[in-house]
Structure formats: C-alpha cells, structure tokens
Design an enzyme around this catalytic site. Structure first.
Site, PDB file in Angstrom:
ATOM      1  N   HIS A   4      -7.997  -4.636  -1.215  1.00  0.00           N
ATOM      2  CA  HIS A   4      -6.715  -4.005  -0.890  1.00  0.00           C
ATOM      3  C   HIS A   4      -5.798  -4.895  -0.044  1.00  0.00           C
ATOM      4  CE1 HIS A   4      -4.013  -0.669  -0.958  1.00  0.00           C
ATOM      5  NE2 HIS A   4      -4.025  -0.503   0.345  1.00  0.00           N
ATOM      6  N   SER A   7       0.840  -1.190   0.000  1.00  0.00           N
ATOM      7  CA  SER A   7       0.000   0.000   0.000  1.00  0.00           C
ATOM      8  C   SER A   7       0.884   1.252   0.000  1.00  0.00           C
ATOM      9  CB  SER A   7      -0.965  -0.029   1.179  1.00  0.00           C
ATOM     10  OG  SER A   7      -1.928   0.994   1.056  1.00  0.00           O
ATOM     11  N   ASP A  15      -9.683  -3.890  -5.872  1.00  0.00           N
ATOM     12  CA  ASP A  15      -9.179  -2.948  -4.864  1.00  0.00           C
ATOM     13  C   ASP A  15      -9.932  -1.618  -4.958  1.00  0.00           C
ATOM     14  OD1 ASP A  15      -7.688  -1.339  -3.171  1.00  0.00           O
ATOM     15  OD2 ASP A  15      -5.757  -2.114  -3.876  1.00  0.00           O
TER      16      ASP A  15
END
Length: 217
Positions: free
Chosen positions: A188, A73, A159
């Site tokens: 995600h 991320s 996502d």
C-alpha cells in the site's frame, strides 16, 4: 485538504471537525451514517473536496484553468470523487486509491478500513443491502465515470489494503481515460517518490507553459 474529523488519526494533526452525529457504527469512519446516503460521512468529505478546489481557484496566485487534484489511499479516492464533481480540471492523480468498488473490496480483504464494514455487518446481519446501496453513491468507480479530465492512477499489485482489482475498476470505467502505473512488488505504500516524479512529468505534458516557466525560473 484537512479531512474532517480525522485530525488525530495521522499526519501532523488537523482542526476541521465533523460535528454531525451518527447512528450505530463500527469504530472508524466508513460506517458513520451508513443507513442513509444523505447522512453518510463521505458525503460531507466529498463536498469538502469540491469546495477545496473552488477555494484554491479563488486565490490570486492560482491560474483557475490549471488545477489538478491528487491524493494517496483515502486521498486518492477523494481525488477521484473531486474529479467527478468538478469541471475544468487539467487532471487527477490518485495513488493506490481507497473507496473503490466497495462490495468487491470487502470480499477480498480483511484489512482496515474495509474491515470496518465487515465488523458492522457481522453485527447488523440484515443491513447488507442498505449498506451497499449507500456505499454505491460514494464509490469512486462511479465518480470516475463522471470525470471530465484524464487521470494518472497508480496501483500496487501486492496491496493488501486496496486490492488491485478495485483500483483497476476505477481506471477501466474512467470517462475520459486513465493511464495506470503498476508497481508489481509494492504494497500500500505504492510507488512513493517514483510516482511523484511520474506525476510531475505527466502534468508537464498537460501544462507546458507552466512547466517551461518553472524551468526558466
């Protein structure tokens, strides 16, 4: 790397402060110093990432010629930035990376952290050109263009936080070449353990001596 100022956001905590002030901003980190690339929050974070590689290479137990960067991320975006700033890495392994193709991401998702930019511009109506100009200096797509080492990039096709097309933008513009691993039914969280195993195998191809020594041990 302990991401400055974020020690109370997630994980087990951190101690690195971000003592720099900022003008008006939305809650979060994406709009801190957003009106000036020299003052922008991620300028300091990306500098930290490059210096973290230097610090690792200085350790006696580390072969400075066989260092890779990775992150998930936000960490994935930082890994792409580090790979664009530091020469001599054996590879970069960003997972579901954030900080890619800002303007497109803002137009595709209302989830945070990109939502911080939306909320800021909902108040500062005339600031869009300035905001996206600053962000262009820190777009991981542009750092991917500077990379000198290959990348293994993961993308989750469901996502809602880091839209897949923004991840593909970084991979498609990678200067050396990026292998993309798609997780068609993940959000995600990405590939988690499955991606970790792919990373191990990918690194083993690039560091065969290290891999053989680990297996022998």
């Amino acid at each position: 790397m302990d991401t400055r100022g974020q020690g109370s956001v997630s994980g087990t905590g951190g101690a690195t402060p971000d003592p720099h002030g900022t003008g008006p901003s939305a809650p979060g980190f994406l709009t801190r110093g957003i009106h000036d690339p020299a003052e922008y929050y991620y300028r300091r974070v990306f500098t930290d990432a490059a210096l973290a590689v230097d610090a690792v290479r200085s350790l006696d137990a580390v072969d400075a010629a066989r260092v890779a960067v990775t992150g998930t991320s936000q960490g994935g975006g930082i890994a792409l930035a580090a790979a664009g700033l530091v020469d001599g890495l054996v590879g970069a392994m960003p997972d579901v990376p954030f900080l890619c193709a800002f303007e497109r991401a803002v137009g595709l998702t209302d989830h945070d952290p990109y939502g911080e930019i939306v909320r800021y511009l909902a108040v500062h109506h005339d600031a869009a050109d300035t905001v996206f100009r600053t962000l262009s200096y820190f777009d991981a797509v542009n750092f991917a263009r500077r990379a000198s080492a290959p990348a293994l990039v993961s993308v989750a096709l469901m996502d809602p936080i880091c839209p897949p097309s923004t991840v593909f933008a970084a991979a498609n513009h990678h200067a050396v070449g990026a292998e993309v691993v798609e997780y068609a039914f993940n959000q995600h969280e990405g590939g988690k353990g499955a991606q970790w195993l792919r990373q191990v195998a990918w690194l083993a191809q690039r560091m065969p001596e290290a891999s053989a020594a680990a297996m022998a041990g």
